[in-house]
Scaffold this motif. Structure first.
Motif, PDB file in Angstrom:
ATOM      1  N   HIS A 212       0.873  -1.179   0.000  1.00 16.61           N
ATOM      2  CA  HIS A 212       0.000   0.000   0.000  1.00 16.61           C
ATOM      3  C   HIS A 212       0.911   1.231   0.000  1.00 16.61           C
ATOM      4  O   HIS A 212       1.729   1.383   0.925  1.00 16.61           O
ATOM      5  N   TYR A 254      -2.619   4.918  -3.436  1.00 18.22           N
ATOM      6  CA  TYR A 254      -3.479   6.037  -3.062  1.00 18.22           C
ATOM      7  C   TYR A 254      -2.889   7.323  -3.623  1.00 18.22           C
ATOM      8  O   TYR A 254      -1.671   7.449  -3.794  1.00 18.22           O
ATOM      9  N   LYS A 259      -7.825   6.214  -5.794  1.00 16.54           N
ATOM     10  CA  LYS A 259      -6.865   5.118  -5.688  1.00 16.54           C
ATOM     11  C   LYS A 259      -6.906   4.253  -6.943  1.00 16.54           C
ATOM     12  O   LYS A 259      -7.924   4.235  -7.655  1.00 16.54           O
ATOM     13  N   GLU A 318     -13.950   6.943   0.919  1.00 18.10           N
ATOM     14  CA  GLU A 318     -13.313   5.753   1.484  1.00 18.10           C
ATOM     15  C   GLU A 318     -11.789   5.938   1.538  1.00 18.10           C
ATOM     16  O   GLU A 318     -11.140   5.603   2.528  1.00 18.10           O
ATOM     17  N   TYR A 322      -9.300   6.039   4.872  1.00 20.30           N
ATOM     18  CA  TYR A 322      -8.127   5.168   5.005  1.00 20.30           C
ATOM     19  C   TYR A 322      -6.871   6.014   5.294  1.00 20.30           C
ATOM     20  O   TYR A 322      -6.083   5.696   6.188  1.00 20.30           O
ATOM     21  N   SER A 325      -5.920   7.523   8.853  1.00 17.45           N
ATOM     22  CA  SER A 325      -5.240   6.713   9.878  1.00 17.45           C
ATOM     23  C   SER A 325      -3.715   6.811   9.793  1.00 17.45           C
ATOM     24  O   SER A 325      -3.002   6.345  10.678  1.00 17.45           O
TER      25      SER A 325
END
Ligand SMILES: N[C@@H](CCC[C@H](N)C(=O)O)C(=O)O
Length: 327
Positions: A212, A254, A259, A318, A322, A325
């Protein structure tokens, strides 16, 4: 002159798509560049990161030409290719096509939605070359793999790769991402300079968790964009080489516009990357121009694709949740 357009985007990297598959518009090369500068300007009623001309091809199903918002033509555009893939697939009634681009014929196909209801396409990013002559980057060496360029920075480690448009990539921490380092450096390598005579797309990559990443790109011929498809593909490859991400597995990438997913393939000494993400339509319209300098434009018969825009906004929510965080 009247030109039908579709305003579209891939990951918020937005384009004006012009269909010339049946008949080429009577435009010289200079006029194509002037059209791009005029209608991509953020001060104009349309605005965009570039123009996608979708043309017929002698040997493939269609051909894509991409002009940046400054009027320069690029060899490739990953986010744009997904929009072209959608347009050509729908026009030709097929889920899988080959699109001719400046340097390669590339496979594209409709694939599983990246988010409920969002038309999603997988496009091939290739050829991939680390040879500095292919960017070009003028250094006294053949390749640059996670190395310093003292003329640019005493701290950052860069990899240079052509996919086939040129990319300079550094893996950085949040502090560097939040600073003005990327912008200053990118402006330097995109004005007349001896290192990158043709300019270069500059990406800063933040590692989030395994497979990621977050990528921000200062694009040659445009400036900061929400996302750059070829840059996200090249960045995925760089993180497989230098940061423990894995080839043949999906890497979630991202960006400031949403994304995508990338899969890096190494086969028979050749590298290819799959770029998977949305091809979203915002509106269609006819543009009416009084003169061939394209400075005055009337936007006629505008039809919005509101449902598509709403669905894409949900994907962005969304993504924002993400990324929160990691702040
Ligand atoms: N946004 C594109 C790349 C467009 C071309 C680039 N600015 C260049 O000059 O190489 C993408 O999605 O790949």
């Amino acid at each position: 002159m009247n030109i039908e357009i579709i305003k579209c985007h891939g990951s918020g990297n937005d384009f004006i798509l012009i269909d010339e598959m049946d008949t080429l518009l009577p435009l010289t090369e200079d006029e194509r560049a002037s059209l791009a500068v005029a209608i991509c300007s953020r001060g104009s009623e349309i605005g965009g990161d570039g123009i996608l001309f979708v043309q017929g091809s002698a040997h493939a199903d269609a051909k894509m030409r991409i002009f940046n918002s400054d009027g320069s033509e690029a060899s490739m555009c990953g986010n744009g290719l997904r929009c072209v893939a959608r347009y050509a697939c729908e026009k030709l009634g097929s889920d899988k096509l080959v699109i001719e681009t400046m340097k390669a014929d590339l496979e594209v196909e409709r694939t599983e939605d990246i988010f409920d209801g969002i038309p999603t396409f997988r496009v091939e990013i290739s050829p991939v070359s680390f040879q500095l002559k292919d960017l070009p980057l003028h250094l006294e060496q053949d390749v640059l793999l996670n190395e310093k360029i003292p003329q640019l920075s005493n701290d950052l480690y860069f990899t240079a790769v052509a996919v086939p448009n040129p990319h300079l990539i550094a893996i950085v921490d949040q502090g560097i991402l939040a600073s003005d380092v990327q912008e200053t450096l990118s402006i330097g390598v995109n004005k007349p300079n001896t290192l990158f005579p043709d300019g270069v797309n500059v990406s800063f990559v933040r590692l989030l968790e395994k497979n990621h990443i977050f990528v921000r790109t200062f694009e040659r011929g445009v400036g900061y964009t929400n996302a750059c498809g070829t840059a996200m593909s090249a960045s995925s490859l760089v993180t497989c080489l230098h940061a423990g991400n894995e080839p043949e597995k999906e890497i979630s990438v991202y960006n400031n516009g949403g994304k995508v997913k990338c899969v890096v393939h190494h086969m028979d000494g050749e590298t290819k990357i799959d770029l998977i993400g949305n091809g979203t339509y915002e509106y269609k319209a006819a543009l009416q121009f009084d003169s061939m300098d394209f400075t005055s434009v009337a936007v006629l018969n505008k039809e919005e694709f509101n449902t598509e825009k709403e669905l894409y906004a949900k994907l962005q929510d969304e993504v924002a949740a993400y990324l929160t965080s990691f702040n």
